[in-house]
Design an enzyme around this catalytic site. Structure first.
Site, short mmCIF file in Angstrom:
data_model
loop_
_atom_site.label_atom_id
_atom_site.label_comp_id
_atom_site.label_asym_id
_atom_site.label_seq_id
_atom_site.Cartn_x
_atom_site.Cartn_y
_atom_site.Cartn_z
N CYS A 74 38.52 41.14 36.04
CA CYS A 74 38.66 39.76 37.27
C CYS A 74 40.36 39.51 37.66
O CYS A 74 40.51 39.35 36.46
CB CYS A 74 37.63 38.98 36.77
SG CYS A 74 37.50 37.25 37.28
N LEU A 75 39.85 39.51 38.48
CA LEU A 75 41.40 38.69 38.44
C LEU A 75 41.95 36.77 38.37
O LEU A 75 43.14 36.95 38.29
CB LEU A 75 41.45 38.96 40.08
CG LEU A 75 41.70 39.61 41.03
CD1 LEU A 75 41.60 39.92 42.93
CD2 LEU A 75 43.00 40.14 40.65
N GLN A 94 37.77 31.65 42.92
CA GLN A 94 38.95 32.00 42.41
C GLN A 94 40.11 31.85 43.56
O GLN A 94 41.39 31.59 42.84
CB GLN A 94 38.77 33.79 42.47
CG GLN A 94 38.06 34.00 41.74
CD GLN A 94 37.36 35.19 41.62
OE1 GLN A 94 37.64 36.17 42.58
NE2 GLN A 94 38.43 36.41 40.60
N GLY A 130 36.82 42.98 45.01
CA GLY A 130 36.23 41.61 45.07
C GLY A 130 37.09 40.27 44.84
O GLY A 130 37.83 40.65 43.84
N HIS A 155 29.17 40.99 40.36
CA HIS A 155 30.18 39.97 39.73
C HIS A 155 30.73 38.98 40.67
O HIS A 155 30.64 37.59 40.16
CB HIS A 155 31.74 40.93 39.88
CG HIS A 155 32.66 40.11 38.72
ND1 HIS A 155 33.23 40.36 37.97
CD2 HIS A 155 33.33 39.73 39.59
CE1 HIS A 155 34.38 39.61 37.69
NE2 HIS A 155 34.17 39.50 38.20
N GLU A 156 30.70 39.26 42.00
CA GLU A 156 31.19 37.54 43.46
C GLU A 156 30.20 36.59 42.58
O GLU A 156 30.33 35.77 43.02
CB GLU A 156 31.96 37.73 44.24
CG GLU A 156 32.78 39.53 44.38
CD GLU A 156 34.01 38.96 43.70
OE1 GLU A 156 34.14 38.05 43.17
OE2 GLU A 156 34.02 40.01 43.26
N HIS A 172 30.41 34.15 40.75
CA HIS A 172 31.21 33.38 41.13
C HIS A 172 30.90 32.08 41.34
O HIS A 172 30.92 31.00 41.03
CB HIS A 172 32.39 34.17 41.15
CG HIS A 172 33.43 34.92 40.71
ND1 HIS A 172 34.37 33.93 39.73
CD2 HIS A 172 33.98 36.07 40.76
CE1 HIS A 172 35.18 35.03 39.04
NE2 HIS A 172 35.20 36.21 39.26
ZN ZN Z 1 35.79 37.93 39.22
#
Ligand code: ZN
Length: 189
Positions: A107-108, A50, A45, A149-150, A153
């Site tokens: 997480c990226l 991000q 995701g 999670h997304e 964000h």
């Molecule tokens: Zn993340």
């Protein structure tokens, strides 16, 4: 186009995303670029924050992960998860629909940092899709984790905010290093 992924320490990760009122050509381009960027980085995701854009938009695709199952219900009936992949969620509203379960997350924006995070195992999701059409579904497993999670964000929340105190304390030195590195890189721009 592959976009740069912003790392922990960048202020945009703490911004609540603006609601998207219409699917403009810019939004369509952003969606395509976010999918390219997510795939390039082998993510499940990616949220607009991000890639430096504080908007209520996230892209998700769980199809590459075969060892962590996902479940889907459409109109109260079990459905094939792949039928809604790749998934675009605009202005998503997520409501817990099951007990909390613990599971691994990365997480990226936090390279090489992984932790067990407790979240509801099943959630109800209401959002707009890539065409601006309302969608509604219930999901579980990895997909429920990714959606939460997304969506966090999009509200300026990060998975470190969901860690238990002990886990976060153990990771604190790495988090501090990452934050300092990001701030240093930003000050040079
Ligand atoms: Zn993340």
């Amino acid at each position: 186009m592959i976009l740069e992924i912003v790392k922990y320490g960048h202020p945009v990760l703490r911004k609540k995303g603006e609601r998207i009122e219409s699917i403009t050509p810019e939004i369509k381009k952003l969606i395509a670029d976010m999918f390219d960027t997510m795939k390039e980085n082998h993510g499940v995701g990616l949220a607009a924050q991000q890639v430096g854009v504080a908007k209520q938009l996230t892209v998700i695709d769980v199809r590459e992960i075969t060892d962590r199952p996902s479940t889907l219900e459409l109109d109260g009936k079990p459905a094939d998860v792949t039928s809604i992949m790749p998934l675009v969620l605009i202005n998503p509203l997520v409501t817990p629909a099951g007990d909390a379960v613990s599971g691994g997350e990365g997480c990226l924006s936090f390279p090489e940092i992984f932790a067990e995070i407790s979240r509801p195992g099943t959630v109800d999701v209401k959002a707009l899709d890539a065409k601006g059409k309302p969608i509604e579904f219930r999901c579980g497993g990895l997909l429920a984790r990714a959606v939460q999670h997304e969506t966090d964000h999009l509200n300026g929340l990060l998975f470190i905010d969901r860690m238990d105190k002990k886990t976060k304390a153990e990771l604190q030195p790495e988090l501090d290093d990452l934050q300092a590195e990001t701030k240093k890189a930003l000050s040079k721009k």
